[in-house]
Structure formats: structure tokens, C-alpha cells
Write an enzyme that holds these catalytic residues in place. Structure first.
Site, short mmCIF file in Angstrom:
data_model
loop_
_atom_site.label_atom_id
_atom_site.label_comp_id
_atom_site.label_asym_id
_atom_site.label_seq_id
_atom_site.Cartn_x
_atom_site.Cartn_y
_atom_site.Cartn_z
N VAL A 9 0.86 -1.17 0.00
CA VAL A 9 0.00 0.00 0.00
C VAL A 9 0.91 1.23 0.00
O VAL A 9 2.07 1.14 0.37
CB VAL A 9 -0.98 0.03 1.20
CG1 VAL A 9 -2.00 -1.10 1.09
CG2 VAL A 9 -0.24 -0.04 2.52
N SER A 10 0.36 2.36 -0.40
CA SER A 10 1.19 3.55 -0.59
C SER A 10 1.45 4.36 0.67
O SER A 10 2.48 4.98 0.80
CB SER A 10 0.54 4.46 -1.64
OG SER A 10 0.48 3.78 -2.86
N THR A 11 0.49 4.37 1.60
CA THR A 11 0.65 5.24 2.77
C THR A 11 0.45 4.46 4.06
O THR A 11 -0.19 3.41 4.08
CB THR A 11 -0.35 6.41 2.74
OG1 THR A 11 -1.68 5.88 2.77
CG2 THR A 11 -0.17 7.26 1.49
#
Length: 183
Positions: A9-11
Site C-alpha cells: 500500500v502507498s501510505t
């Protein structure tokens, strides 16, 4: 042959539990996960670890192509490195594998679509920020981590990894805060 899952996931405020469950359901014996942007391979240590330890006949599995990367060249390089080790790459949604002849072609097209999607996202974001600034409503993104706490922990001799774990952020964010202090 080992099935190895990769979830990303990115964050830090996103959750990869659904990806992990899907990878388990696909029979992955090993699942590595990380919270880092897919825009480039920089800082993606879990992915690097997976690729480094792939053996002939192993299979790297991701739920969607954009979990592997958002840049076509990066995705193709990852696939190439896996193939150099005699391993395969499988994307679950849509189901594509490098085991078949058409797998490479489909992955290339999907990689280009993921890269184009990333550009569209950034463009929409810029447009939204511009509109909000014009309306006087944009004040910048919310600060998610306590910069002073990062500096204090660092000053007390605590390393970046321990700071990141204590605060709940990535090491890269810790380094950004510490480096911004130097400027």
C-alpha cells in the site's frame, strides 16, 4: 516451487489485510508486505528481498499489477529480474502470468495502463489543489507525524528504524524530517 506473495500500500494509514488474505487463499507460503509508494522501486526493501531470494520455479504473486509498480519500466524490470532467476510472476486481477507466451505482452500493456492511471491521478490532484487555492481553501496537507518528536528521538541517539516504529511511519519519512531540519 514456492509461491511468494507481495502486498503493498502507498501510505501508512492504508491497510493491506485484504491483499494478504487473497494471497493466503492463493496458497502463498511466504507473504512480504510494505507501506511505500509504487511510483518507483526506491525504498521497496521487501520487494528487493523477495527478488533476491527467488529460486528457479518460484512464483511471485501480487493481487493487482499496480501493487507491483506504477511505472511500466519498473514493472518490466521486476518481471525480467524474476525471469532471470527462473521464477514466474502472476497477477491475480486480472489473472495474468508470465508462464504463458502472451503473459509478457499482457503485462506490458497493463503496465502502461497503470502508468497512465498514475499520471491521471496526479493531474486530477493538481487540478483539485489549483481550484482549492483559487477559492482560498487550500492550506496544504495535514502534518501526519510530529516532526519535533522525530528530531528529539534522533538527538537522543535512537536510530531511524526505531523512530519509524515508535511513531508509526516509514524510515524514509524519518529521514525526510531529519534532512529538512538541515536545510
Amino acid at each position: 516451487m514456492t509461491k511468494i506473495g507481495y502486498a503493498r500500500v502507498s501510505t501508512v494509514d492504508q491497510d493491506f489485510e485484504i491483499q494478504q488474505q487473497r494471497l493466503h487463499a492463493e496458497g502463498c507460503q511466504i507473504i512480504r508486505s510494505e507501506k511505500v509508494s509504487g511510483a518507483s522501486r526506491e525504498g521497496r526493501t521487501e520487494l528487493a528481498t523477495i527478488i533476491e531470494f527467488l529460486r528457479e520455479g518460484d512464483e511471485l504473486i501480487v493481487t493487482r499489477l499496480d501493487r507491483l509498480g506504477r511505472d511500466t519500466r519498473d514493472v518490466l524490470n521486476i518481471v525480467h529480474e524474476c525471469e532471470q532467476r527462473g521464477a514466474f510472476v502472476t497477477i491475480l486481477d486480472p489473472h495474468v502470468s508470465t508462464r504463458g507466451e502472451m503473459g509478457q505482452v499482457i503485462l506490458t500493456v497493463l503496465g502502461m495502463v497503470a502508468q497512465m492511471e498514475r499520471r491521471f491521478i496526479k493531474e486530477r490532484q493538481r487540478e483539485g489543489i489549483h481550484r482549492a487555492k483559487s477559492a482560498g481553501k487550500y492550506k496544504g496537507g495535514a502534518i501526519r507525524i510530529d516532526h519535533q518528536k522525530v528530531r528529539d528521538l534522533s538527538a537522543s541517539g535512537i536510530g531511524a528504524t526505531a523512530i519509524a516504529q515508535a511513531i508509526g511511519c516509514s524510515r524514509m519519512q524519518v529521514y525526510r524530517v531529519l534532512n529538512s531540519n538541515k536545510s
